[in-house]
Scaffold this motif. Structure first.
Motif: not given
Length: 326
Positions: A295-299, A92-100
């Protein structure tokens, strides 16, 4: 998508690579005009000669930026998992990093903040470790040097010096040696630059480097709000994540609480540092992506109702694609 990335399946690496390409379809379909990329600030070019990158075609520029973002996402993902900031290890951190890193068109090209994110992710890792060491002097010295290197690439990176003391306040009892170690590390790099300027009879230009630090913080900004409507889904997710973090705050490990406080301060400092660059571009806010993505990944790591969090992520991705194309 979210449920798939909640695991550490190797197949997710292929999905992440495909997703990284997908989030850049708009700029690949409508290639921009030839782009210039300044790897270093003007004051560093006297010391270090870097080949001019104006010869890169727009396609090469974008592909390089995409590859860099993908590599950063994997490094970022490993660090967040190693420090146990989420419910369980995942992609999830990688997914949200690419998204951001795909929010705006200016995020999709080579830029100094994009390069600096390598250093920012490295600094995050070191900050998350200082609470686990008996003596943080060498770690703070290293962080000071990393911030200095980032400042050579992109001057607003210097504002992260504030994180040296904020992190020590969060993680450590007072030790004056640790408080000055980071500054000594920073000054070590710039001492050699000052000597080089002196040898070349340009010491007066060295003093000019620091002038942006006394810029007045702008009282008014010219903003086209239609360009930033894509931030609405991000804002909703951040609010939900904050509420969730608040609910779980005192049930979390002390190290996790301090980590999220540290990341919050890093996020705020990354935003306000734009004032040191009067001609800053939107890509400046790439510096906000690493702390924000946590924070996004945490949610998404802790959300319970699958239909809701999957729909929310779909809305976010569709919004990004819409505004990238429009």
């Amino acid at each position: 998508m979210i449920n798939q990335f909640r695991s550490l399946s190797p197949f997710n690496l292929l999905l992440l690579a495909a997703y990284t390409i997908f989030m850049r379809l708009a700029i690949f379909i409508h290639l921009p005009d030839p782009l210039s990329f300044e790897f270093l600030e003007p004051y560093a070019k006297l010391l270090i000669q870097i080949p001019i990158t104006d010869s890169f075609s727009p396609a090469i520029n974008i592909v390089l930026a995409m590859v860099i973002t993908f590599v950063q996402a994997l490094l970022f993902n490993r660090i967040i998992n190693n420090h146990g900031l989420l419910a369980k290890p995942s992609y999830l951190p990688a997914l949200l990093y690419v998204t951001g890193s795909s929010l705006f068109l200016q995020f999709l090209i080579l830029s100094p903040p994009l390069i600096c994110n390598f250093l920012l992710i490295w600094i995050m890792d070191k900050f998350l470790k200082i609470g686990k060491t008996t003596n943080a002097m060498m770690t703070m010295f290293d962080i000071g040097m990393i911030i200095a290197l980032g400042t050579l690439i992109y001057f607003p990176f210097i504002v992260l010096l504030l994180m040296l003391w904020l992190s020590l306040l969060l993680y450590r009892s007072f030790n004056w040696r640790e408080w000055i170690a980071g500054i000594i590390g920073f000054l070590t790099i710039f001492f050699f630059i000052a000597v080089f300027y002196y040898w070349n009879d340009k010491i007066s230009q060295f003093y000019q480097i620091w002038k942006p630090l006394i810029n007045k913080f702008p009282s008014a900004l010219q903003i086209n709000y239609n360009d930033y409507l894509v931030l609405i889904p991000i804002g909703v997710i951040i609010i939900l994540a904050t509420l969730q973090l608040r609910e779980n705050f005192f049930r979390s490990f002390i190290s996790t609480r301090k980590a999220f406080q540290m990341l919050f301060f890093m996020f705020v400092i990354a935003i306000i540092s734009f004032y040191t660059k009067p001609d800053f571009r939107v890509y400046h806010f790439l510096l906000c992506v690493p702390p924000g993505a946590v924070l996004l990944a945490y949610y998404f790591s802790n959300a319970k109702k699958r239909w809701f969090y999957e729909s929310l992520f779909a809305v976010l991705v569709c919004s990004i694609q819409y505004f990238l194309f429009v």
